[in-house]
Enzyme design. Structure first.
Site, PDB file in Angstrom:
ATOM      1  N   ARG A   1       4.553  -0.359   6.934  1.00 42.45           N
ATOM      2  CA  ARG A   1       3.504  -0.963   5.821  1.00 42.45           C
ATOM      3  C   ARG A   1       2.864  -0.376   4.613  1.00 42.45           C
ATOM      4  O   ARG A   1       1.630  -0.878   4.764  1.00 42.45           O
ATOM      5  CB  ARG A   1       2.788  -2.179   6.648  1.00 42.45           C
ATOM      6  CG  ARG A   1       3.393  -3.174   7.271  1.00 42.45           C
ATOM      7  CD  ARG A   1       4.696  -3.851   6.508  1.00 42.45           C
ATOM      8  NE  ARG A   1       5.299  -5.302   7.251  1.00 42.45           N
ATOM      9  CZ  ARG A   1       6.350  -4.498   8.062  1.00 42.45           C
ATOM     10  NH1 ARG A   1       6.121  -3.868   8.320  1.00 42.45           N
ATOM     11  NH2 ARG A   1       7.085  -5.682   8.589  1.00 42.45           N
TER      12      ARG A   1
ATOM     13  N   GLU B   1      -2.795  -7.507   4.729  1.00 40.08           N
ATOM     14  CA  GLU B   1      -0.798  -6.592   4.978  1.00 40.08           C
ATOM     15  C   GLU B   1      -0.730  -7.080   2.864  1.00 40.08           C
ATOM     16  O   GLU B   1      -0.753  -6.307   2.151  1.00 40.08           O
ATOM     17  CB  GLU B   1       0.210  -7.297   5.592  1.00 40.08           C
ATOM     18  CG  GLU B   1       1.618  -6.991   5.504  1.00 40.08           C
ATOM     19  CD  GLU B   1       2.720  -7.638   5.738  1.00 40.08           C
ATOM     20  OE1 GLU B   1       2.590  -7.290   6.883  1.00 40.08           O
ATOM     21  OE2 GLU B   1       3.616  -7.989   5.319  1.00 40.08           O
TER      22      GLU B   1
ATOM     23  N   SER C   1       3.032 -12.684   6.622  1.00 41.91           N
ATOM     24  CA  SER C   1       2.178 -12.250   7.776  1.00 41.91           C
ATOM     25  C   SER C   1       0.789 -11.494   7.036  1.00 41.91           C
ATOM     26  O   SER C   1       0.561 -10.960   5.846  1.00 41.91           O
ATOM     27  CB  SER C   1       2.531 -10.902   8.616  1.00 41.91           C
ATOM     28  OG  SER C   1       3.638 -11.669   9.303  1.00 41.91           O
TER      29      SER C   1
HETATM   30  C1  LIG Z   1       7.694 -16.160   4.113  1.00 41.10           C
HETATM   31  C2  LIG Z   1       7.123 -14.742   3.149  1.00 41.10           C
HETATM   32  C3  LIG Z   1       8.027 -13.325   4.401  1.00 41.10           C
HETATM   33  C4  LIG Z   1       7.665 -12.212   4.414  1.00 41.10           C
HETATM   34  N1  LIG Z   1       8.328 -11.779   5.780  1.00 41.10           N
HETATM   35  C5  LIG Z   1       8.082 -10.621   5.615  1.00 41.10           C
HETATM   36  C6  LIG Z   1       9.336  -9.515   5.879  1.00 41.10           C
HETATM   37  O1  LIG Z   1       9.840  -9.813   7.217  1.00 41.10           O
HETATM   38  N2  LIG Z   1       8.504  -8.176   6.130  1.00 41.10           N
HETATM   39  C7  LIG Z   1       7.550  -7.546   5.217  1.00 41.10           C
HETATM   40  O2  LIG Z   1       7.527  -6.108   4.796  1.00 41.10           O
HETATM   41  N3  LIG Z   1       6.960  -8.480   4.045  1.00 41.10           N
HETATM   42  C8  LIG Z   1       7.040  -9.916   4.163  1.00 41.10           C
HETATM   43  N4  LIG Z   1       6.909 -10.272   2.910  1.00 41.10           N
HETATM   44  C9  LIG Z   1       5.629  -9.901   2.319  1.00 41.10           C
HETATM   45  C10 LIG Z   1       6.515  -9.917   0.884  1.00 41.10           C
HETATM   46  O3  LIG Z   1       7.527 -10.801   1.101  1.00 41.10           O
HETATM   47  C11 LIG Z   1       6.999  -8.681   0.752  1.00 41.10           C
HETATM   48  O4  LIG Z   1       5.924  -7.196   0.708  1.00 41.10           O
HETATM   49  C12 LIG Z   1       7.804  -8.485  -0.909  1.00 41.10           C
HETATM   50  O5  LIG Z   1       8.565  -6.684  -0.857  1.00 41.10           O
HETATM   51  C13 LIG Z   1       6.829  -8.367  -1.789  1.00 41.10           C
HETATM   52  O6  LIG Z   1       7.571  -8.694  -2.463  1.00 41.10           O
HETATM   53  P1  LIG Z   1       7.044  -8.992  -4.741  1.00 41.10           P
HETATM   54  O7  LIG Z   1       8.060  -8.801  -5.310  1.00 41.10           O
HETATM   55  O8  LIG Z   1       6.903 -10.231  -4.066  1.00 41.10           O
HETATM   56  O9  LIG Z   1       5.608  -8.258  -4.648  1.00 41.10           O
HETATM   57  P2  LIG Z   1       4.669  -8.811  -5.357  1.00 41.10           P
HETATM   58  O10 LIG Z   1       3.790  -9.729  -4.360  1.00 41.10           O
HETATM   59  O11 LIG Z   1       4.468  -9.054  -6.957  1.00 41.10           O
HETATM   60  O12 LIG Z   1       3.626  -7.469  -5.262  1.00 41.10           O
HETATM   61  C14 LIG Z   1       2.938  -6.694  -4.112  1.00 41.10           C
HETATM   62  C15 LIG Z   1       2.868  -5.734  -4.701  1.00 41.10           C
HETATM   63  O13 LIG Z   1       3.178  -4.301  -4.930  1.00 41.10           O
HETATM   64  C16 LIG Z   1       2.884  -4.284  -6.779  1.00 41.10           C
HETATM   65  N5  LIG Z   1       3.968  -4.577  -7.360  1.00 41.10           N
HETATM   66  C17 LIG Z   1       5.279  -5.354  -7.182  1.00 41.10           C
HETATM   67  N6  LIG Z   1       6.129  -4.943  -8.820  1.00 41.10           N
HETATM   68  C18 LIG Z   1       6.517  -3.397  -8.322  1.00 41.10           C
HETATM   69  C19 LIG Z   1       6.360  -2.649  -9.107  1.00 41.10           C
HETATM   70  N7  LIG Z   1       8.183  -2.688  -9.681  1.00 41.10           N
HETATM   71  N8  LIG Z   1       5.859  -1.246  -9.254  1.00 41.10           N
HETATM   72  C20 LIG Z   1       4.617  -1.369  -9.045  1.00 41.10           C
HETATM   73  N9  LIG Z   1       3.316  -2.513  -8.154  1.00 41.10           N
HETATM   74  C21 LIG Z   1       4.388  -2.907  -8.364  1.00 41.10           C
HETATM   75  C22 LIG Z   1       2.215  -5.356  -6.962  1.00 41.10           C
HETATM   76  O14 LIG Z   1       0.943  -4.710  -8.097  1.00 41.10           O
HETATM   77  C23 LIG Z   1       1.354  -6.078  -6.077  1.00 41.10           C
HETATM   78  O15 LIG Z   1      -0.294  -4.861  -5.438  1.00 41.10           O
HETATM   79  C24 LIG Z   1       6.775 -11.694   3.348  1.00 41.10           C
HETATM   80  C25 LIG Z   1       6.633 -12.692   2.226  1.00 41.10           C
HETATM   81  C26 LIG Z   1       6.467 -14.279   2.672  1.00 41.10           C
HETATM   82  C27 LIG Z   1       5.604 -15.148   1.382  1.00 41.10           C
END
Ligand SMILES: Cc1cc2nc3c(=O)[nH]c(=O)nc-3n(C[C@H](O)[C@H](O)[C@H](O)COP(=O)(O)OP(=O)(O)OC[C@H]3O[C@@H](n4cnc5c(N)ncnc54)[C@H](O)[C@@H]3O)c2cc1C
Length: 343
Positions: A168, A338, A242
């Site tokens: 992570r 996380e 998580s």
């Molecule tokens: C129901 C559920 C289940 C999940 N299961 C998992 C799992 O099994 N495994 C896992 O690893 N994660 C899991 N996650 C967490 C999440 O889905 C991941 O971490 C995902 O990669 C986040 O993507 P996002 O585009 O929504 O990021 P965001 O929430 O929009 O951003 C996350 C972080 O990254 C930064 N960021 C986003 N995009 C960029 C970019 N292009 N450039 C620079 N910075 C950026 C943001 O500023 C922030 O700090 C889960 C979440 C939910 C809601």
């Protein structure tokens, strides 16, 4: 000429899976990576704090307002860069929905990423915390990451080995934190298929599905089905998956804990360390399914903190810190979020 379409006072509720009401002073959608430089220049010229927003599935807004510029990454597309008899290299733009990429390429017969099915969010965020699930991690399929360096104001590509991927974490959460915008990610996908079925209940699920020789599509379907049974759907109940990472502790620490907690689960980590289950620790502190006002943990999943109504980010974070303190008091183990906490 590109004209920045800045929106004032936008409510970000529908752009974060916790469903928190937060008003962005300024926001902009970036649909083309060639406009990153101008967007950052705009923010710098006005000394605006910036937040890069993907799908909002791994962050928690803790304030009613975000004073600064929210940059929503919305460039999209998948391109095959090279192909040989055993694999393909694909470039996926940062704003492309992660699961849509997995679905499209699994249907084309490519594999390596099927265990990462149905993880919410966009592709650009995936390398940041090295997303992982069901025995697979992004670092095993990611070949390189393209990003814009917001300090040096130029685009860069870094190779997998330069990304310092770990559990992570990556270089994006460490040495270059806050100084980049990821614009695309390159993945090496396989044409052959070695199914990873050892983790969790995958084999059980496949046999229930009557599958003996799984294809990438079968494995994807099994993972999707397990995830839907286990995790609350953010469209129904706000959450960010998580909330805490599994803590990594020294083996000596595990031995001390085992004297009191004989059944404490643990998993291999780097040499001399083990990974504990944050969910188990939280459950043992009595937090599984616990509600406090509009927030609480999911009934079936102690590690998932939910917004059951109109919870504020402040309520959720103070509940999370209550859990963290409780785990520390019982086990003297620190658990770290996380989820990215936005202040
Ligand atoms: C129901 C559920 C289940 C999940 N299961 C998992 C799992 O099994 N495994 C896992 O690893 N994660 C899991 N996650 C967490 C999440 O889905 C991941 O971490 C995902 O990669 C986040 O993507 P996002 O585009 O929504 O990021 P965001 O929430 O929009 O951003 C996350 C972080 O990254 C930064 N960021 C986003 N995009 C960029 C970019 N292009 N450039 C620079 N910075 C950026 C943001 O500023 C922030 O700090 C889960 C979440 C939910 C809601």
């Amino acid at each position: 000429m590109f004209v920045l379409k800045i929106v004032n006072n936008e409510n970000l509720k529908q752009y974060n899976t916790f469903g928190i009401n937060t008003i962005a002073e300024y926001s902009v959608r970036l649909e083309d990576e060639s406009n990153v430089a101008e967007t950052i220049e705009f923010a710098k010229s006005r000394s605006l704090k910036t937040l890069i927003l993907g799908g909002g599935s791994n962050l928690l807004f803790t304030q009613k307002d975000f004073n600064g510029l929210v940059i929503a990454i919305r460039n999209s597309g998948i391109e095959t860069i090279e192909e040989d008899s055993t694999s393909v290299l694909v470039k996926v733009k940062a704003g492309h929905d992660w699961d849509n990429f997995v679905e499209q390429t699994v249907l084309m017969g490519y594999s390596g990423h099927e265990n990462l099915s149905l993880i919410p969010g966009l592709t650009g965020a995936a390398p940041i915390q090295n997303i992982g699930a069901y025995g697979q991690e992004l670092q095993n399929i990611c070949e390189m990451v393209e990003y814009f360096d917001t300090e040096k104001m130029k685009g860069k590509i870094i190779l997998n080995r330069e990304c310092s991927f770990g559990y992570r974490t990556s270089i994006f959460k460490e040495s270059i934190k806050g100084k980049f915008i990821i614009t695309a990610v390159y993945f090496r996908l396989q044409k052959g298929f070695v199914p990873k079925t050892a983790y969790g209940s995958i084999s059980e699920k496949l046999s229930k599905m009557g599958v003996t020789k799984p294809t990438p599509v079968d494995l994807r379907n099994a993972v999707i089905s397990i995830r839907k049974e286990k995790l609350p759907d953010p469209k129904v109940t706000g959450n960010a998956g998580s909330f805490f990472k599994n803590p990594v502790v020294k083996i000596e620490k595990l031995k001390i804990l085992q004297e009191t907690f004989t059944d404490i689960p643990y998993y291999p980590a780097t040499e001399g360390y083990v990974k504990l289950s944050a969910g188990w620790l939280i459950e043992k502190c009595g937090f599984k399914g616990k509600r406090e006002g509009n927030t609480g943990t999911a009934p079936g999943h102690a590690l998932v903190i939910c917004n059951f109504g109109e919870a504020t980010g402040e309520e959720i974070i103070s509940f999370a810190y209550k859990i963290k303190d409780s785990v520390f008091n019982k086990f003297t183990v620190e658990i770290e979020p996380e989820v990215n906490i936005i202040t």
